[in-house]
Design an enzyme around this catalytic site. Structure first.
Site, PDB file in Angstrom:
ATOM      1  N   ASP A  93       7.154  -3.963   2.486  1.00  0.00           N
ATOM      2  CA  ASP A  93       6.251  -4.004   3.614  1.00  0.00           C
ATOM      3  C   ASP A  93       5.775  -5.447   3.774  1.00  0.00           C
ATOM      4  O   ASP A  93       5.838  -6.234   2.840  1.00  0.00           O
ATOM      5  CB  ASP A  93       5.074  -3.047   3.399  1.00  0.00           C
ATOM      6  CG  ASP A  93       4.359  -2.720   4.711  1.00  0.00           C
ATOM      7  OD1 ASP A  93       3.349  -2.020   4.674  1.00  0.00           O
ATOM      8  OD2 ASP A  93       4.818  -3.194   5.771  1.00  0.00           O
ATOM      9  N   ASP A 267       8.345   6.925   3.465  1.00  0.00           N
ATOM     10  CA  ASP A 267       7.751   6.481   2.199  1.00  0.00           C
ATOM     11  C   ASP A 267       6.361   7.086   2.128  1.00  0.00           C
ATOM     12  O   ASP A 267       5.695   7.257   3.172  1.00  0.00           O
ATOM     13  CB  ASP A 267       7.632   4.940   2.168  1.00  0.00           C
ATOM     14  CG  ASP A 267       6.303   4.502   2.761  1.00  0.00           C
ATOM     15  OD1 ASP A 267       6.260   4.305   4.001  1.00  0.00           O
ATOM     16  OD2 ASP A 267       5.314   4.425   2.011  1.00  0.00           O
TER      17      ASP A 267
HETATM   18  C1  LIG Z   1       4.299   0.172   0.618  1.00  0.00           C
HETATM   19  C2  LIG Z   1       3.661   0.825   1.831  1.00  0.00           C
HETATM   20  C3  LIG Z   1       4.581   0.915   2.974  1.00  0.00           C
HETATM   21  S1  LIG Z   1       4.049   1.766   4.346  1.00  0.00           S
HETATM   22  C4  LIG Z   1       2.416   1.106   4.667  1.00  0.00           C
HETATM   23  C5  LIG Z   1       1.982   1.568   6.049  1.00  0.00           C
HETATM   24  C6  LIG Z   1       1.514   2.843   6.199  1.00  0.00           C
HETATM   25  C7  LIG Z   1       1.123   3.304   7.459  1.00  0.00           C
HETATM   26  N1  LIG Z   1       0.640   4.593   7.591  1.00  0.00           N
HETATM   27  C8  LIG Z   1       1.203   2.488   8.595  1.00  0.00           C
HETATM   28  C9  LIG Z   1       1.691   1.175   8.456  1.00  0.00           C
HETATM   29  C10 LIG Z   1       1.803   0.278   9.572  1.00  0.00           C
HETATM   30  O1  LIG Z   1       1.464   0.604  10.730  1.00  0.00           O
HETATM   31  N2  LIG Z   1       2.289  -0.969   9.345  1.00  0.00           N
HETATM   32  C11 LIG Z   1       2.669  -1.364   8.100  1.00  0.00           C
HETATM   33  N3  LIG Z   1       3.163  -2.610   7.953  1.00  0.00           N
HETATM   34  N4  LIG Z   1       2.592  -0.565   7.020  1.00  0.00           N
HETATM   35  C12 LIG Z   1       2.106   0.696   7.168  1.00  0.00           C
END
Ligand SMILES: CCCSCc1cc(N)cc2c(=O)[nH]c(N)nc12
EC number: 2.4.2.29
Length: 373
Positions: A93, A267
């Site tokens: 991420d 995930d």
């Molecule tokens: C290791 C975690 C990955 S997912 C984290 C995550 C979780 C959720 N629910 C939304 C987002 C989002 O909108 N943007 C980004 N970059 N990440 C999100």
């Protein structure tokens, strides 16, 4: 020359897709569940166990790894795969989501976000370019654009501002990522719970010709019905020949319903976090091993499972470990939960291949509803 990133749809059943992503470090069978390996570890698991339950890919976190041990240090040590001894694909991420949810004193501008570490208060800057640079230092296979995820509920103007900023950041991340044949950079659709903004975001990202697309801004506390409605609106606006990744999702029920709407990758911290809190996912629903009713139960969690944690230990023993806060309790329940999630994905993939996804999904849901006998 590295093998290029490719995605093939092998079978379709309704809107559900069975596919495969091919990358230099291996294949990713979709629909896929990606265990979260935040700090370069899938908590309480050995990496060969993570592979053993059937995971093709794990997640890493730019935010956590840049703070500790540091992206440049991981690069000096050979990259995240070498560091964590996971030779298969890794998706990272971009860090923005974690900055907004974990860090202190954060300030977001067009340039990026400045913040102080939640660990030691040290100041940091994260721009789209720095996020892609860090993910490159980690040698990440699938890199996410830097985005701004709006907490819901929110005013439309606020959702629109964050969505449009995320589009401009997507362009900057695409430029910074450049052309790396064996790797991919995914865009992230934003737009909150607003249909028109979701369509605008998906269409603008699709026009960028990226290798894959995530649906972000969901699993932030909204009802499941709202999440599913946003998928009904968003998925048709994304290219059919590119993978779709629903970020942060979800429960087994969320996954079934999202696959049915055209999502390929998932995930979620649930299976690993639940395992550390005494909760087991099984084909008969959730079992809370903290509950005293298990104290004398000699049965395993699931006598038919091929995971030793589910098949070879009594509920009484698991209850004892959980109540005693023994590390082995978290280890065995995490192992069980990740095994259950991967078995769910395997069932889903097989059902799509045979055109029986709807019926199989109903059977799986009935198993949960019957509850744990
Ligand atoms: C290791 C975690 C990955 S997912 C984290 C995550 C979780 C959720 N629910 C939304 C987002 C989002 O909108 N943007 C980004 N970059 N990440 C999100």
């Amino acid at each position: 020359m590295a093998k290029p990133f490719s995605f093939k749809v092998l079978a379709i059943d309704g809107k559900a897709r069975r596919g495969v992503i091919d990358m230099p470090r291996g294949e990713i069978r979709t629909p896929a569940f990606m265990p979260v390996g935040t700090g370069g570890t899938v908590k309480t698991m050995y990496m060969d166990q993570v592979r053993g339950v059937g995971a093709d890919i794990i997640l890493g976190n730019t935010y956590h790894l840049m703070l500790r041990p540091g992206a440049e240090r991981v690069a000096r040590l050979g990259g995240l795969h070498e560091f964590a001894r996971w030779p298969h694909p890794i998706l990272t991420d971009s860090g923005g989501f974690q900055v907004m949810s974990l860090s202190k004193l954060r300030k977001l501008t067009e340039k990026g976000v400045t913040f102080r570490s939640h660990i030691d208060g040290a100041p940091y800057e994260m721009s789209p370019e720095r996020s892609i640079e860090i993910q490159g230092l980690l040698d990440s296979d699938i890199q996410m654009q830097l985005d701004e995820c709006t907490a819901l509920p929110a005013e439309m103007k606020e959702i629109e501002r964050a969505m449009e900023l995320s589009l401009r950041w997507a362009e900057r991340c695409k430029t910074a990522f450049g052309d790396q044949p064996g790797k991919a950079m995914f865009g992230i659709v934003q737009g909150g719970d607003n249909a028109a903004l979701r369509v605008r975001s998906a269409q603008a990202l699709s026009a960028m010709g990226l290798k894959g697309y995530a649906v972000g801004g969901l699993a932030v506390g909204e009802p499941q019905a709202v999440m599913l409605e946003m998928l009904d609106i968003t998925c048709p606006e994304l290219p059919a020949d590119k993978p779709r990744y629903l970020m942060g999702v979800g429960t087994p029920d969320d996954i079934l319903k999202s696959v049915a709407r055209g999502i390929d990758m998932f995930d979620c911290v649930m299976p690993t976090r639940a395992g550390r809190h005494g909760l087991a996912y099984t084909r008969r629903g959730k079992v809370n091993l903290r509950n005293a009713r298990h104290a004398d139960d000699p049965r395993p969690l699931d006598e038919e499972s091929d995971c030793p944690a589910a098949r070879d230990y009594s509920r009484a023993y698991l209850h004892h470990l959980v109540r005693s806060q023994e590390a082995l309790g978290a280890m065995l329940l995490t192992w069980n939960n990740l095994s259950y999630y991967q078995k769910l994905m395997q069932d889903i993939r097989a059902a799509i291949e045979t055109g029986s996804f709807e019926a199989r999904g109903a059977e799986i849901s009935e198993g949960w509803a019957r509850g744990d006998i």
